[in-house]
Scaffold this motif. Structure first.
Motif, PDB file in Angstrom:
ATOM      1  N   PRO A  64       0.811  -1.226   0.000  1.00 30.10           N
ATOM      2  CA  PRO A  64       0.000   0.000   0.000  1.00 30.10           C
ATOM      3  C   PRO A  64       0.842   1.272   0.000  1.00 30.10           C
ATOM      4  O   PRO A  64       1.937   1.323   0.551  1.00 30.10           O
ATOM      5  N   GLU A  65       0.297   2.291  -0.654  1.00 25.94           N
ATOM      6  CA  GLU A  65       0.891   3.621  -0.670  1.00 25.94           C
ATOM      7  C   GLU A  65      -0.237   4.622  -0.883  1.00 25.94           C
ATOM      8  O   GLU A  65      -1.309   4.273  -1.394  1.00 25.94           O
ATOM      9  N   PRO A  84     -10.151  12.552  -4.665  1.00 30.58           N
ATOM     10  CA  PRO A  84      -9.513  12.412  -3.349  1.00 30.58           C
ATOM     11  C   PRO A  84      -8.273  11.521  -3.424  1.00 30.58           C
ATOM     12  O   PRO A  84      -7.930  10.986  -4.482  1.00 30.58           O
ATOM     13  N   SER A  85      -7.628  11.345  -2.298  1.00 31.03           N
ATOM     14  CA  SER A  85      -6.509  10.406  -2.181  1.00 31.03           C
ATOM     15  C   SER A  85      -6.983   9.143  -1.476  1.00 31.03           C
ATOM     16  O   SER A  85      -7.976   9.155  -0.743  1.00 31.03           O
ATOM     17  N   LEU A  86      -6.283   8.048  -1.678  1.00 26.24           N
ATOM     18  CA  LEU A  86      -6.549   6.821  -0.951  1.00 26.24           C
ATOM     19  C   LEU A  86      -5.253   6.043  -0.790  1.00 26.24           C
ATOM     20  O   LEU A  86      -4.298   6.246  -1.543  1.00 26.24           O
ATOM     21  N   THR A  87      -5.233   5.177   0.187  1.00 22.22           N
ATOM     22  CA  THR A  87      -4.070   4.335   0.444  1.00 22.22           C
ATOM     23  C   THR A  87      -4.387   2.921  -0.004  1.00 22.22           C
ATOM     24  O   THR A  87      -5.282   2.271   0.546  1.00 22.22           O
ATOM     25  N   THR A  88      -3.673   2.472  -1.028  1.00 22.84           N
ATOM     26  CA  THR A  88      -3.923   1.153  -1.598  1.00 22.84           C
ATOM     27  C   THR A  88      -2.686   0.706  -2.357  1.00 22.84           C
ATOM     28  O   THR A  88      -1.683   1.428  -2.413  1.00 22.84           O
ATOM     29  N   LEU A 103      -1.935  -3.114  -8.138  1.00 19.13           N
ATOM     30  CA  LEU A 103      -3.135  -3.964  -8.151  1.00 19.13           C
ATOM     31  C   LEU A 103      -4.387  -3.147  -8.456  1.00 19.13           C
ATOM     32  O   LEU A 103      -5.269  -3.604  -9.194  1.00 19.13           O
ATOM     33  N   ALA A 104      -4.471  -1.947  -7.899  1.00 17.32           N
ATOM     34  CA  ALA A 104      -5.640  -1.101  -8.165  1.00 17.32           C
ATOM     35  C   ALA A 104      -5.716  -0.737  -9.641  1.00 17.32           C
ATOM     36  O   ALA A 104      -6.803  -0.746 -10.243  1.00 17.32           O
ATOM     37  N   LYS A 132     -10.767   4.431   1.643  1.00 19.22           N
ATOM     38  CA  LYS A 132      -9.641   5.345   1.479  1.00 19.22           C
ATOM     39  C   LYS A 132      -8.459   4.947   2.350  1.00 19.22           C
ATOM     40  O   LYS A 132      -7.302   5.141   1.969  1.00 19.22           O
ATOM     41  N   GLU A 133      -8.748   4.403   3.528  1.00 23.48           N
ATOM     42  CA  GLU A 133      -7.698   3.988   4.443  1.00 23.48           C
ATOM     43  C   GLU A 133      -7.395   2.507   4.248  1.00 23.48           C
ATOM     44  O   GLU A 133      -8.308   1.683   4.150  1.00 23.48           O
ATOM     45  N   TRP A 134      -6.113   2.180   4.207  1.00 26.20           N
ATOM     46  CA  TRP A 134      -5.701   0.791   4.007  1.00 26.20           C
ATOM     47  C   TRP A 134      -6.053  -0.048   5.218  1.00 26.20           C
ATOM     48  O   TRP A 134      -5.858   0.374   6.360  1.00 26.20           O
TER      49      TRP A 134
END
Length: 389
Positions: free
Chosen positions: A239-240, A274-278, A282-283, A383-385
Motif C-alpha cells: 500500500p501507498e 480524493p486520495s486513498l491508500t492502496t 493492483l488497483a 480510502k484507508e488501508w
C-alpha cells in the motif's frame, strides 16, 4: 499395588511413550465396529487414518492400504504415521516417529500435536522423505482433526498428495521469471529504437507501435503472474497513498491507444479526486480490466466512461458502457474462465477484478445492467488501508 510408571524414552519433540498392544487393539476393535465411521473413512479420496493420543494408528482407510501395498490393516495397527509411511527419519530414534530432531519441522507431526493440544482442526503441508528409490519424497497436505469414540480421545488424519501442485508452482515461477526477462529485454530495445532521431512519420509510427506492443506484453505477463499468485494466496500487497486522479489517468494512458480502443471512445472523469491508500499496481490492474471489458463489449463508435465518486470513507470507481448483458451472462460474469467470446482460456477479466478488488484490496465489486441505461461496473474501495486476510 500402584501401577509402575512407564520409563521415559528420549525424544526431541513429541512424547515417546506408546500405549500397550492390548490398549491399541481394544480401540482398533471399537473403531472397526463403528460402521458409519468406517464408511466415512473409506470415502476419503486421500490417505486416511485414525490415531490414539500416543499417535499410534488404530484404523486406516482402503486408499492407504492400496497406496502402501498392504493387504491387511492389522500390519499397520499400532504403528505411528511416519513408520507406516516408511519415513526415512522414523527409525533415527528408538521411540520412532515424532521423536527425532527432524520431526520438529515435520508438518504431519506438528498438525497432530497442535490438534491434540487445541482440540481443533489443523491443516499443514509436509514433505516426507521415504526409504525408497521409486518416490524419494512425498509433498502432502495434512489435516488433523479431533475425534472421540466411547470416551477415547482420537485424531482423524487425512493426507492429500500435492506434489503435482508444488511442481506446477515451481515451473510457473521459473516460466514467469524467464519470460519476464525476455519481455523486459524486448521492451528496453523498443525504447532504445524509439529514441533514435531523424525518422520519417511512418518510421515513428512503427516505433511507437513497437513500444506499445512491448509495454502491453509486459503488462499482460505481470497480470497473469499476479493472478496465479492471488489464487494461491501468495500475492503480497504494497500500500501507498495515491491521488485518485493519478490512478485513473494512468489507466487512460495504458488503454487510450490500446488496440481494444480502436474505433471507440474512452472518457475519463477524475479531476480533483480524493486520495486513498492502496496498492497502486493492483488497483490499476483492477481498473484496467474493468475498462478493457467495457471496451470489448462496446461496438465501434461507442463510448466507455471511467469516473470516480468520493463517498466519505470510500471511493467508488464506475465504468459504464452502453450495452446490456444477457441474463445468463450476468449470472456467471464473475466465474473463472467464463467468457462471452467463445475462446478457450479467456474469461479471467471480471474474475480477476473481483478477486483482486475484494480479497486483496478490501473493496466491493458489483454491476448493474439494464435497458436503457446500459452496463455499469462499480468498485468501492476504502480510502484507508486495512489488513486483508
Amino acid at each position: 499395588m500402584p501401577a509402575q510408571a512407564r520409563p521415559q524414552a528420549e525424544t526431541f519433540f513429541l512424547p515417546a511413550e506408546r500405549a500397550s498392544r492390548r490398549e491399541v487393539q481394544y480401540i482398533a476393535e471399537r473403531v472397526a465396529s463403528e460402521g458409519l465411521l468406517r464408511t466415512l473413512l473409506d470415502s476419503i479420496p486421500g490417505l486416511g487414518f485414525i490415531i490414539n493420543r500416543e499417535r499410534q494408528i488404530v484404523a486406516v482407510n482402503n486408499r492407504m492400504l492400496r497406496d502402501l501395498g498392504v493387504s491387511e490393516p492389522k500390519s499397520l495397527i499400532g504403528k505411528r504415521p511416519g513408520e507406516a509411511l516408511r519415513c526415512l527419519h522414523a527409525t533415527e530414534m528408538p521411540a520412532g516417529c515424532g521423536t527425532t530432531e527432524t520431526c520438529t519441522t515435520c508438518g504431519l507431526a506438528r498438525a497432530i500435536y497442535e490438534s491434540l493440544e487445541t482440540g481443533e482442526r489443523i491443516t499443514k503441508e509436509c514433505r516426507i522423505s521415504l526409504r525408497t528409490d521409486k518416490d524419494p519424497a512425498l509433498d502432502m497436505e495434512v489435516v488433523a482433526a479431533p475425534a472421540k469414540i466411547e470416551g477415547c480421545d482420537l485424531t482423524l488424519c487425512v493426507m492429500r498428495d500435492i506434489s503435482g501442485e508444488k511442481r506446477r508452482r515451481v515451473l510457473e515461477r521459473l516460466f514467469f521469471h524467464d519470460v519476464m526477462n525476455t519481455a523486459g529485454g524486448l521492451q528496453g530495445l523498443a525504447l532504445l529504437i524509439a529514441e533514435s532521431s531523424e525518422d520519417s512519420e511512418e518510421d515513428r509510427e512503427v516505433k511507437e507501435a513497437l513500444v506499445e506492443a512491448s509495454n502491453t506484453l509486459v503488462e499482460e505477463i505481470q497480470g497473469q503472474r499476479d493472478l496465479l499468485a492471488a489464487e494461491s494466496g501468495d500475492l503480497g500487497a504494497h500500500p501507498e497513498t495515491i491521488k485518485v486522479e493519478t490512478l485513473v489517468l494512468s489507466v487512460q494512458d495504458v488503454l487510450g491507444n490500446h488496440r481494444v480502443s480502436e474505433g471507440r471512445f474512452l472518457e475519463v472523469e477524475a479531476a480533483n479526486g480524493p486520495s486513498l491508500t492502496t496498492d497502486l499496481v493492483l488497483a490499476r490492474r483492477v481498473l484496467i480490466n474493468m475498462v478493457k471489458n467495457a471496451l470489448e463489449a462496446t461496438p465501434r463508435g461507442g463510448t466507455v466512461t471511467l469516473r470516480c465518486e468520493d463517498r466519505g470513507e470510500c471511493v467508488t470507481f464506475l465504468v459504464h458502457n452502453p450495452e446490456v448483458m444477457p441474463k445468463e451472462v450476468q449470472l456467471q460474469i464473475f466465474k473463472r474462465s467464463f467468457t462471452t467470446k467463445g475462446e478457450a482460456g479467456r474469461g479471467i477479466g471480471t474474475y480477476s477484478v473481483k478477486l483482486l478488488g475484494e480479497r486483496y484490496l478490501g473493496g466491493q465489486v458489483g454491476f448493474t445492467s439494464e435497458e436503457p441505461a446500459g452496463t455499469t461496473f462499480h468498485w468501492t474501495v476504502p480510502k484507508e488501508w486495512r489488513i486483508h486476510d
